[in-house]
Design a protein around this motif. Sequence first.
Motif, PDB file in Angstrom:
ATOM      1  N   GLY A  71      32.090 -13.431 -24.517  1.00  0.00           N
ATOM      2  CA  GLY A  71      32.037 -14.188 -23.273  1.00  0.00           C
ATOM      3  C   GLY A  71      32.659 -13.467 -22.089  1.00  0.00           C
ATOM      4  N   ASP A  72      33.249 -12.306 -22.333  1.00  0.00           N
ATOM      5  CA  ASP A  72      33.909 -11.538 -21.270  1.00  0.00           C
ATOM      6  C   ASP A  72      33.276 -10.160 -21.210  1.00  0.00           C
ATOM      7  OD1 ASP A  72      35.606 -10.156 -19.558  1.00  0.00           O
ATOM      8  OD2 ASP A  72      37.441 -10.925 -20.489  1.00  0.00           O
ATOM      9  N   ARG A  73      32.153 -10.068 -20.511  1.00  0.00           N
ATOM     10  CA  ARG A  73      31.378  -8.818 -20.468  1.00  0.00           C
ATOM     11  C   ARG A  73      32.201  -7.640 -19.960  1.00  0.00           C
ATOM     12  NH1 ARG A  73      25.683  -7.643 -20.212  1.00  0.00           N
ATOM     13  NH2 ARG A  73      25.421  -5.523 -19.428  1.00  0.00           N
ATOM     14  N   GLU A  74      33.028  -7.857 -18.947  1.00  0.00           N
ATOM     15  CA  GLU A  74      33.822  -6.765 -18.383  1.00  0.00           C
ATOM     16  C   GLU A  74      34.791  -6.199 -19.425  1.00  0.00           C
ATOM     17  OE1 GLU A  74      37.115  -6.107 -14.871  1.00  0.00           O
ATOM     18  OE2 GLU A  74      35.502  -7.552 -14.510  1.00  0.00           O
ATOM     19  N   ARG A  75      35.470  -7.067 -20.147  1.00  0.00           N
ATOM     20  CA  ARG A  75      36.403  -6.605 -21.189  1.00  0.00           C
ATOM     21  C   ARG A  75      35.643  -5.900 -22.305  1.00  0.00           C
ATOM     22  NH1 ARG A  75      39.357  -9.625 -25.728  1.00  0.00           N
ATOM     23  NH2 ARG A  75      40.910  -8.103 -26.359  1.00  0.00           N
ATOM     24  N   TRP A  76      34.496  -6.471 -22.716  1.00  0.00           N
ATOM     25  CA  TRP A  76      33.694  -5.857 -23.769  1.00  0.00           C
ATOM     26  C   TRP A  76      33.270  -4.450 -23.348  1.00  0.00           C
ATOM     27  CZ3 TRP A  76      28.827  -3.791 -23.820  1.00  0.00           C
ATOM     28  CH2 TRP A  76      28.336  -3.427 -25.071  1.00  0.00           C
ATOM     29  N   GLU A  77      32.774  -4.298 -22.122  1.00  0.00           N
ATOM     30  CA  GLU A  77      32.325  -2.985 -21.647  1.00  0.00           C
ATOM     31  C   GLU A  77      33.483  -1.992 -21.575  1.00  0.00           C
ATOM     32  OE1 GLU A  77      30.315  -3.723 -17.945  1.00  0.00           O
ATOM     33  OE2 GLU A  77      28.406  -4.138 -18.963  1.00  0.00           O
ATOM     34  N   THR A  78      34.657  -2.459 -21.152  1.00  0.00           N
ATOM     35  CA  THR A  78      35.824  -1.574 -21.074  1.00  0.00           C
ATOM     36  C   THR A  78      36.203  -1.053 -22.452  1.00  0.00           C
ATOM     37  OG1 THR A  78      36.653  -2.728 -19.115  1.00  0.00           O
ATOM     38  CG2 THR A  78      38.261  -1.460 -20.389  1.00  0.00           C
ATOM     39  N   ILE A  79      36.259  -1.948 -23.439  1.00  0.00           N
ATOM     40  CA  ILE A  79      36.599  -1.534 -24.810  1.00  0.00           C
ATOM     41  C   ILE A  79      35.509  -0.630 -25.367  1.00  0.00           C
ATOM     42  CG2 ILE A  79      37.000  -2.328 -27.179  1.00  0.00           C
ATOM     43  CD1 ILE A  79      38.221  -4.897 -25.931  1.00  0.00           C
ATOM     44  N   GLN A  80      34.265  -0.992 -25.150  1.00  0.00           N
ATOM     45  CA  GLN A  80      33.143  -0.215 -25.680  1.00  0.00           C
ATOM     46  C   GLN A  80      33.159   1.204 -25.133  1.00  0.00           C
ATOM     47  OE1 GLN A  80      30.157   0.677 -23.693  1.00  0.00           O
ATOM     48  NE2 GLN A  80      29.384   1.773 -25.461  1.00  0.00           N
ATOM     49  N   LYS A  81      33.386   1.361 -23.837  1.00  0.00           N
ATOM     50  CA  LYS A  81      33.410   2.703 -23.239  1.00  0.00           C
ATOM     51  C   LYS A  81      34.578   3.529 -23.756  1.00  0.00           C
ATOM     52  CE  LYS A  81      30.998   1.316 -19.074  1.00  0.00           C
ATOM     53  NZ  LYS A  81      31.127   0.913 -17.675  1.00  0.00           N
ATOM     54  N   LYS A  82      35.744   2.919 -23.852  1.00  0.00           N
ATOM     55  CA  LYS A  82      36.928   3.626 -24.363  1.00  0.00           C
ATOM     56  C   LYS A  82      36.728   4.003 -25.825  1.00  0.00           C
ATOM     57  CE  LYS A  82      41.399   4.842 -24.280  1.00  0.00           C
ATOM     58  NZ  LYS A  82      41.531   5.909 -25.210  1.00  0.00           N
ATOM     59  N   ALA A  83      36.134   3.109 -26.592  1.00  0.00           N
ATOM     60  CA  ALA A  83      35.866   3.385 -28.008  1.00  0.00           C
ATOM     61  C   ALA A  83      34.952   4.593 -28.161  1.00  0.00           C
ATOM     62  CB  ALA A  83      35.250   2.157 -28.669  1.00  0.00           C
ATOM     63  N   TYR A  84      33.888   4.623 -27.369  1.00  0.00           N
ATOM     64  CA  TYR A  84      32.966   5.760 -27.429  1.00  0.00           C
ATOM     65  C   TYR A  84      33.694   7.058 -27.090  1.00  0.00           C
ATOM     66  CZ  TYR A  84      29.216   8.995 -26.677  1.00  0.00           C
ATOM     67  OH  TYR A  84      28.418  10.100 -26.765  1.00  0.00           O
ATOM     68  N   GLN A  85      34.477   7.050 -26.018  1.00  0.00           N
ATOM     69  CA  GLN A  85      35.204   8.247 -25.608  1.00  0.00           C
ATOM     70  C   GLN A  85      36.159   8.723 -26.706  1.00  0.00           C
ATOM     71  OE1 GLN A  85      36.997   6.816 -22.010  1.00  0.00           O
ATOM     72  NE2 GLN A  85      35.194   7.230 -20.766  1.00  0.00           N
ATOM     73  N   THR A  86      36.886   7.799 -27.296  1.00  0.00           N
ATOM     74  CA  THR A  86      37.840   8.136 -28.359  1.00  0.00           C
ATOM     75  C   THR A  86      37.127   8.765 -29.552  1.00  0.00           C
ATOM     76  OG1 THR A  86      39.363   6.376 -27.698  1.00  0.00           O
ATOM     77  CG2 THR A  86      39.552   7.195 -29.961  1.00  0.00           C
ATOM     78  N   ALA A  87      36.058   8.123 -30.003  1.00  0.00           N
ATOM     79  CA  ALA A  87      35.340   8.626 -31.174  1.00  0.00           C
ATOM     80  C   ALA A  87      34.659   9.956 -30.887  1.00  0.00           C
ATOM     81  CB  ALA A  87      34.323   7.586 -31.656  1.00  0.00           C
ATOM     82  N   ALA A  88      34.033  10.077 -29.724  1.00  0.00           N
ATOM     83  CA  ALA A  88      33.334  11.311 -29.376  1.00  0.00           C
ATOM     84  C   ALA A  88      34.299  12.484 -29.222  1.00  0.00           C
ATOM     85  CB  ALA A  88      32.530  11.124 -28.087  1.00  0.00           C
ATOM     86  N   ALA A  89      35.524  12.212 -28.805  1.00  0.00           N
ATOM     87  CA  ALA A  89      36.503  13.275 -28.576  1.00  0.00           C
ATOM     88  C   ALA A  89      37.127  13.811 -29.854  1.00  0.00           C
ATOM     89  CB  ALA A  89      37.611  12.770 -27.646  1.00  0.00           C
ATOM     90  N   GLY A  90      37.063  13.069 -30.949  1.00  0.00           N
ATOM     91  CA  GLY A  90      37.743  13.591 -32.125  1.00  0.00           C
ATOM     92  C   GLY A  90      37.366  13.011 -33.465  1.00  0.00           C
ATOM     93  N   HIS A  91      36.307  12.193 -33.524  1.00  0.00           N
ATOM     94  CA  HIS A  91      36.030  11.504 -34.786  1.00  0.00           C
ATOM     95  C   HIS A  91      34.547  11.479 -35.146  1.00  0.00           C
ATOM     96  CE1 HIS A  91      40.195  10.380 -34.836  1.00  0.00           C
ATOM     97  NE2 HIS A  91      40.073  10.005 -33.582  1.00  0.00           N
ATOM     98  N   THR A  92      33.880  12.614 -34.927  1.00  0.00           N
ATOM     99  CA  THR A  92      32.479  12.736 -35.334  1.00  0.00           C
ATOM    100  C   THR A  92      32.420  13.480 -36.665  1.00  0.00           C
ATOM    101  OG1 THR A  92      32.153  14.864 -34.232  1.00  0.00           O
ATOM    102  CG2 THR A  92      31.764  12.864 -32.904  1.00  0.00           C
ATOM    103  N   TRP A  93      31.238  13.518 -37.262  1.00  0.00           N
ATOM    104  CA  TRP A  93      31.078  14.281 -38.498  1.00  0.00           C
ATOM    105  C   TRP A  93      31.341  15.766 -38.239  1.00  0.00           C
ATOM    106  CZ3 TRP A  93      31.597  12.290 -42.956  1.00  0.00           C
ATOM    107  CH2 TRP A  93      31.204  10.982 -43.200  1.00  0.00           C
ATOM    108  N   GLU A  94      30.996  16.240 -37.048  1.00  0.00           N
ATOM    109  CA  GLU A  94      31.268  17.642 -36.707  1.00  0.00           C
ATOM    110  C   GLU A  94      32.776  17.914 -36.734  1.00  0.00           C
ATOM    111  OE1 GLU A  94      30.593  20.929 -33.159  1.00  0.00           O
ATOM    112  OE2 GLU A  94      29.566  19.001 -33.030  1.00  0.00           O
ATOM    113  N   HIS A  95      33.562  17.001 -36.178  1.00  0.00           N
ATOM    114  CA  HIS A  95      35.018  17.164 -36.216  1.00  0.00           C
ATOM    115  C   HIS A  95      35.526  17.209 -37.654  1.00  0.00           C
ATOM    116  CE1 HIS A  95      34.702  15.410 -32.065  1.00  0.00           C
ATOM    117  NE2 HIS A  95      35.469  16.460 -31.850  1.00  0.00           N
ATOM    118  N   ARG A  96      35.002  16.343 -38.488  1.00  0.00           N
ATOM    119  CA  ARG A  96      35.444  16.315 -39.898  1.00  0.00           C
ATOM    120  C   ARG A  96      35.043  17.600 -40.619  1.00  0.00           C
ATOM    121  NH1 ARG A  96      38.266  13.144 -37.797  1.00  0.00           N
ATOM    122  NH2 ARG A  96      38.201  10.912 -38.127  1.00  0.00           N
ATOM    123  N   ALA A  97      33.820  18.091 -40.367  1.00  0.00           N
ATOM    124  CA  ALA A  97      33.363  19.316 -41.012  1.00  0.00           C
ATOM    125  C   ALA A  97      34.232  20.504 -40.602  1.00  0.00           C
ATOM    126  CB  ALA A  97      31.904  19.580 -40.682  1.00  0.00           C
TER     127      ALA A  97
END
Length: 109
Positions: A71-97
């Motif tokens: 019900g809070d689109r702004e909060r959802w988008e903020t978390i979603q964007k931060k989550a993507y940035q966090t995962a892309a910066a250090g938690h992909t399969w390439e990082h694990r390999a």
Amino acid sequence: MISQAKISLNVMPWFKEGAHDRVFNSMLNGAVCFTDWSRYMKEILQDGEDVIFYELNELEGLSQGIKELLGDRERWETIQKKAYQTAAAGHTWEHRARRVHEEILCKIP
């Protein structure tokens, strides 16, 4: 399916030292991940910023938390964007390999 979802609900397997790829796959595919915690995830992720942690023994509040976030689109988008940035910066399969490769090279005399 994950890339079409706004929310991903994860239950960790019975190991509490690491993470499951479902969490990072959710983050990389644009879903906000609700998950029970592990020690490792508490070290690398921030509750309410790039993931939402819940307690398995307090499931009564889980559906309410999901409803409030949806019900809070702004909060959802903020978390979603931060989550993507966090995962892309250090938690992909390439990082694990790369990490596995480094560990193997360190063991070779």
